[in-house]
Each structure stands twice: as structure tokens, then as C-alpha cells.
Scaffold this motif. Structure first.
Motif, short mmCIF file in Angstrom:
data_model
loop_
_atom_site.label_atom_id
_atom_site.label_comp_id
_atom_site.label_asym_id
_atom_site.label_seq_id
_atom_site.Cartn_x
_atom_site.Cartn_y
_atom_site.Cartn_z
N PHE A 79 83.00 36.22 -17.04
CA PHE A 79 81.66 36.49 -17.32
C PHE A 79 80.94 35.49 -17.21
O PHE A 79 81.11 34.51 -17.43
CB PHE A 79 81.51 36.96 -18.94
N GLY A 80 79.70 35.66 -16.49
CA GLY A 80 78.70 34.55 -16.05
C GLY A 80 79.24 33.54 -15.13
O GLY A 80 78.39 32.67 -14.73
N SER A 81 80.09 34.06 -14.08
CA SER A 81 80.73 33.06 -13.09
C SER A 81 79.82 33.25 -11.95
O SER A 81 79.94 32.47 -11.03
CB SER A 81 82.07 33.31 -12.99
N GLY A 82 78.96 34.26 -11.93
CA GLY A 82 77.95 34.35 -10.80
C GLY A 82 78.27 35.75 -9.83
O GLY A 82 77.90 35.70 -8.83
N LYS A 83 79.24 36.51 -10.41
CA LYS A 83 79.43 37.67 -9.39
C LYS A 83 78.34 38.56 -9.18
O LYS A 83 78.30 38.63 -7.88
CB LYS A 83 80.46 38.42 -9.95
N SER A 84 77.59 38.76 -9.98
CA SER A 84 76.52 39.72 -9.83
C SER A 84 75.57 39.10 -9.00
O SER A 84 74.96 39.45 -8.15
CB SER A 84 75.84 40.25 -11.21
N GLN A 85 75.27 37.65 -9.23
CA GLN A 85 74.07 36.66 -8.56
C GLN A 85 74.58 36.83 -7.19
O GLN A 85 73.65 36.75 -6.36
CB GLN A 85 73.98 35.34 -9.13
N LEU A 86 75.91 36.68 -6.91
CA LEU A 86 76.57 36.67 -5.46
C LEU A 86 75.97 38.11 -4.80
O LEU A 86 75.52 38.23 -3.81
CB LEU A 86 77.73 36.40 -5.36
N GLU B 19 64.17 43.04 -10.68
CA GLU B 19 63.10 42.03 -10.53
C GLU B 19 63.84 40.45 -9.99
O GLU B 19 63.10 39.71 -9.63
CB GLU B 19 63.05 41.44 -12.11
N ARG B 20 65.13 40.69 -10.29
CA ARG B 20 65.89 39.22 -9.87
C ARG B 20 65.88 39.38 -8.25
O ARG B 20 65.81 38.49 -7.50
CB ARG B 20 67.42 39.26 -10.20
N ILE B 21 66.26 40.56 -7.85
CA ILE B 21 66.24 40.63 -6.27
C ILE B 21 64.84 40.40 -5.60
O ILE B 21 64.79 39.63 -4.64
CB ILE B 21 66.42 42.21 -5.96
N HIS B 22 63.92 40.71 -6.47
CA HIS B 22 62.58 40.59 -6.00
C HIS B 22 62.27 38.82 -6.03
O HIS B 22 61.66 38.27 -5.02
CB HIS B 22 61.44 41.14 -7.18
N GLN B 23 62.56 38.28 -7.28
CA GLN B 23 62.76 36.83 -7.22
C GLN B 23 63.41 36.16 -5.99
O GLN B 23 62.85 35.20 -5.49
CB GLN B 23 63.29 36.28 -8.68
N ILE B 24 64.59 36.58 -5.92
CA ILE B 24 65.31 35.87 -4.69
C ILE B 24 64.61 36.02 -3.20
O ILE B 24 64.48 35.13 -2.63
CB ILE B 24 66.71 36.54 -4.56
N ASP C 180 77.28 24.01 -11.40
CA ASP C 180 77.62 24.78 -10.08
C ASP C 180 78.68 25.79 -10.42
O ASP C 180 79.08 26.08 -11.43
CB ASP C 180 78.12 23.56 -9.35
N ARG C 181 79.12 26.43 -9.22
CA ARG C 181 80.21 27.30 -9.33
C ARG C 181 81.26 27.08 -8.17
O ARG C 181 80.74 26.50 -7.23
CB ARG C 181 79.86 28.65 -8.81
N ILE C 182 82.27 27.37 -8.38
CA ILE C 182 83.51 27.01 -7.36
C ILE C 182 84.02 28.31 -7.10
O ILE C 182 84.57 29.07 -7.69
CB ILE C 182 84.69 25.96 -7.96
N1 LIG Z 1 67.00 33.26 -12.04
C1 LIG Z 1 68.12 32.62 -12.23
N2 LIG Z 1 67.83 31.37 -11.91
C2 LIG Z 1 68.97 30.40 -11.81
N3 LIG Z 1 70.26 30.93 -12.39
C3 LIG Z 1 70.57 32.03 -12.57
C4 LIG Z 1 69.49 33.01 -12.49
N4 LIG Z 1 69.71 34.21 -13.07
C5 LIG Z 1 70.99 33.95 -13.33
N5 LIG Z 1 71.60 33.04 -13.14
C6 LIG Z 1 72.90 31.99 -13.50
O1 LIG Z 1 73.77 33.30 -13.30
C7 LIG Z 1 74.73 33.36 -14.39
C8 LIG Z 1 75.07 34.75 -14.61
O2 LIG Z 1 75.95 35.19 -13.52
P1 LIG Z 1 76.25 36.72 -13.07
O3 LIG Z 1 76.32 36.95 -11.67
O4 LIG Z 1 75.21 37.70 -13.89
O5 LIG Z 1 77.63 36.67 -13.87
P2 LIG Z 1 78.78 37.64 -13.79
O6 LIG Z 1 79.81 36.90 -13.14
O7 LIG Z 1 79.02 38.04 -15.14
O8 LIG Z 1 78.25 38.90 -12.83
C9 LIG Z 1 73.89 32.85 -15.42
O9 LIG Z 1 74.66 32.34 -16.38
C10 LIG Z 1 72.91 31.81 -14.76
O10 LIG Z 1 73.80 30.72 -14.64
#
Ligand SMILES: Nc1ncnc2c1ncn2[C@@H]1O[C@H](COP(=O)(O)OP(=O)(O)O)[C@@H](O)[C@H]1O
Ligand SMILES: [Mg+2]
Length: 340
Positions: free
Chosen positions: A121-128, A161-166, A298-300
Motif C-alpha cells: 500500500f502506498g508504494s506508488g502502483k496507482s501513481q505509475l 484531479e491527479r491526472i489533471h495535475q500530472i 523515493d521508490r525502488i
Molecule cells: N501529488 C503528489 N505529489 C507527490 N507525491 C504523491 C502525490 N500523490 C501521491 N503521491 C505519493 O504516492 C503515494 C501513494 O501511492 P499510490 O500509487 O497511491 O499507492 P498504491 O501503491 O497503494 O497504489 C503517496 O504516499 C505519496 O507518496
């Protein structure tokens, strides 16, 4: 590989009209859909054909496959290595937003493949995944796929909103143009997910998508199929979904990205280690398996399974621009992380 599918219709195959009607009623609308169907499922799950029609199921799926092979859209059962190489030339790679992560992936996320992103959880999967939504929408000469994206959201975490920001922070003038290219499907339960994946071929054509993201592939099944007695059923369902996805990736020349959770696995020698969930079924279906780990800010990313990448790891970070390289100054001042 040509993607002109409009000329290929079920009616062009030698299939009895009442069977075509039943196929269409079950969501199998094109030769593509039929070619990637599993014959016994047409009988059992779809109820399209009755038990006595086993040979018919096999026959019509083979006819559909042959039509695609004859059109050059699908590889024959046996192809020469040269032919496979030729077909692989049609594959496109999409940037992740981080040049380091791209070179770790030998050029980015690939079409004709399924990439699994596993992590806590929170490792950045959704952000990627969000960053890929933006980069895939960019033209191919900008390291994108030049296409629309299908985002299947099973955890209710998708945030436009996050997509908009990116998008904004990547200097794209009209973020709304990108948002319009992302087709989001919110999933309510495991049965809904199975149904959406079953009919995904049509959605890929309708929405002209070259990237399909499933975030996440297994969480609903894990939540709903609890107890040892349901494990075999759950794994079979997962298997069906994954095989459908990998066939879609090959037939439509699209990139499929699925996210997966990890479980802590007690290990006598090394303490707890992290394992992606889904067992062997998940491991065998994914073309590439990437594990994400948090490392401070960071993330690895670690390649845990790949047909041609050596075991490797790289570092990236998440900012308002989505996924990107760790800045040089931070990279030089950071403490070294232990290898794992
Ligand atoms: N707008 C943002 N700017 C910088 N870091 C962000 C932003 N939004 C999310 N994050 C980072 O992404 C993490 C969440 O990653 P996410 O991809 O949602 O996790 P998961 O692996 O559970 O899908 C947050 O803990 C934060 O570190
Ligand atoms: Mg997530």
C-alpha cells in the motif's frame, strides 16, 4: 501489424446465423472476440452452445483464428523465429515518465505484453498507472502510444484531479484533452470485473485504446473469496481473467498493465520477505513483473520476472509530475539503501 478490423465480421465466417445471434447476445461481436474465446467456456459459462456442441465450439473458434492468421493479424500456432521477430517489430513502447525506469524496462511499457506492478500500500502502483494514462495519450514520437486509455478501477482510488495535475505539470497545454482520452470503468464486485474483462475486446475497439490498466487485478477476488474452500475457484477465475488479458494484448497489439498486492512471507533465513499475491497463476501469466518498494521519498523498482531482462533494480520518485527520475542533487546526497 494492421489494426484494420472493420473488414472482419462474424458473418464472413461459415457459421450458422442462429449461432452468430447467440454469440452476439453473449457479447462476442467480432472475429477478434471469437478468436480469443476458450471453446469450453462458450459451452459452460456463456451457455451459448449446449454440451453436445463441443466440436462446434472448437470449430468456430478455429475458423475465427484462421481468419485472423490469414489476414496477418495473428501469429500461426507455429511461426519461425524470424516471423515472430517481424511481429514484435509492431510492438510499441510507452514511457513511464522516468527515463531511468524506462531504460530499466528496456524502453518503457510494451504492447503485446502484460506488465504486473506489485507493491505494498502506498508504494506508488496507482501513481505509475496515472502517469502512464498521461504518457500513453501522447503521440508515438513523444514516447507515448498515441491512443486512448482504458482504466479499470477496482479500488475506487482513481482521481481525475491527479491526472489533471500530472498533465499540467508536464507542460501539456490542454489537460482536458488528455482527460477526454481516458475511459474509466468503476468496478463494484468480482463478478463485475470478470464481465468487463470478458467483453473487453469490444471496449478496446470502441474506445480505440492501446493501453488497458487494471488497478488492481486481485483485490476484489481476495476480499470476496475467503476461506480455503474457495481458493481453487478464485484461482480459476483469476486465471481466466489473466489469460483473456494476455490474449487481448497480443491480438490487439496493446499494452496491459495490472497492479497486484504483496503479502509478507515469513522466511526462516532472511526475516519477512514480500511476495506478490495470486500465486503461480499470476506469476505465469505476467510477461513482466515489477515489484515496487518505498525507500524514503523515493521508490525502488525491482524486476522479479521477465523473459529477457536480467534481475535488476532502479530508483525513481513521485512528484506533482507523477513518476519521474530522482533529481541529480538528491541522488548525490542520499544515503545508500540496502540491497534486498
Ligand atoms: N501529488 C503528489 N505529489 C507527490 N507525491 C504523491 C502525490 N500523490 C501521491 N503521491 C505519493 O504516492 C503515494 C501513494 O501511492 P499510490 O500509487 O497511491 O499507492 P498504491 O501503491 O497503494 O497504489 C503517496 O504516499 C505519496 O507518496
Ligand atoms: Mg493504488
Amino acid at each position: 501489424m494492421s489494426q484494420n478490423v472493420s473488414g472482419l465480421r462474424l458473418e464472413d465466417l461459415e457459421i450458422k446465423p442462429h449461432i452468430i445471434t447467440r454469440l452476439k447476445g453473449a457479447g462476442i461481436e467480432s472475429i477478434f472476440d471469437l478468436a480469443i474465446s476458450i471453446p469450453h467456456q462458450l459451452i459452460e459459462d456463456g451457455g451459448i452452445l449446449t454440451g453436445a456442441d463441443t466440436h462446434v465450439a472448437l470449430d468456430i473458434v478455429m475458423k475465427a483464428k484462421k481468419a485472423l492468421i490469414d489476414s496477418g493479424l495473428l501469429a500461426r500456432d507455429f511461426s519461425t523465429a524470424e516471423e515472430i521477430l517481424e511481429r514484435r517489430k509492431a510492438l510499441i513502447r510507452c514511457t513511464t515518465g522516468s527515463p531511468k525506469l524506462d531504460s530499466f524496462l528496456k524502453g518503457g511499457i510494451e504492447t503485446q505484453a502484460m506488465t504486473e506492478i506489485a507493491g505494498e500500500f502506498g508504494s506508488g502502483k496507482s501513481q505509475l498507472c496515472y502517469t502512464l494514462c498521461v504518457t500513453a495519450s501522447m503521440p508515438q514520437n513523444k514516447a507515448g502510444l498515441g491512443s486512448n486509455v482504458i482504466f479499470i478501477d477496482t479500488e475506487n482510488t482513481f482521481r481525475p484531479e491527479r491526472i489533471h495535475q500530472i498533465t499540467e505539470n508536464r507542460g501539456i497545454k490542454e489537460p482536458e484533452d488528455i482527460l477526454r482520452k481516458i475511459y474509466v470503468c468503476k468496478i463494484f464486485n468480482s463478478g463485475h470485473l470478470e464481465l468487463i474483462i470478458q467483453n473487453l475486446g469490444k471496449s478496446i475497439q470502441d474506445y480505440k485504446a492501446k493501453l488497458v490498466i487494471v488497478d488492481s487485478i486481485i483485490s476484489l477476488h481476495r476480499a470476496e473469496f475467503t476461506g480455503m474452500g474457495t481458493l481453487a475457484d478464485r484461482q480459476q477465475r483469476l486465471n481466466n481473467m489473466l489469460h483473456k488479458l494476455i490474449r487481448l494484448a497480443e491480438v490487439y497489439n496493446i499494452a496491459v498493465v495490472v497492479t497486484n498486492q504483496v503479502q509478507s512471507q515469513p522466511d526462516n533465513f532472511f526475516g519477512d520477505t514480500l511476495r506478490a499475491t495470486g500465486g503461480n497463476i499470476m506469476g505465469h501469466a505476467s510477461t513482466y513483473r515489477i515489484l515496487l518498494r518505498k525507500a524514503g521519498r523515493d521508490r525502488i523498482a525491482i524486476m522479479i520476472d521477465s523473459p529477457f531482462h536480467a534481475y535488476d533494480q532502479t530508483r525513481f520518485t513521485i512528484t506533482e509530475r507523477g513518476v519521474q527520475d530522482v533529481e541529480e542533487n538528491r541522488a548525490s546526497s542520499k544515503k545508500t539503501e540496502p540491497e534486498w
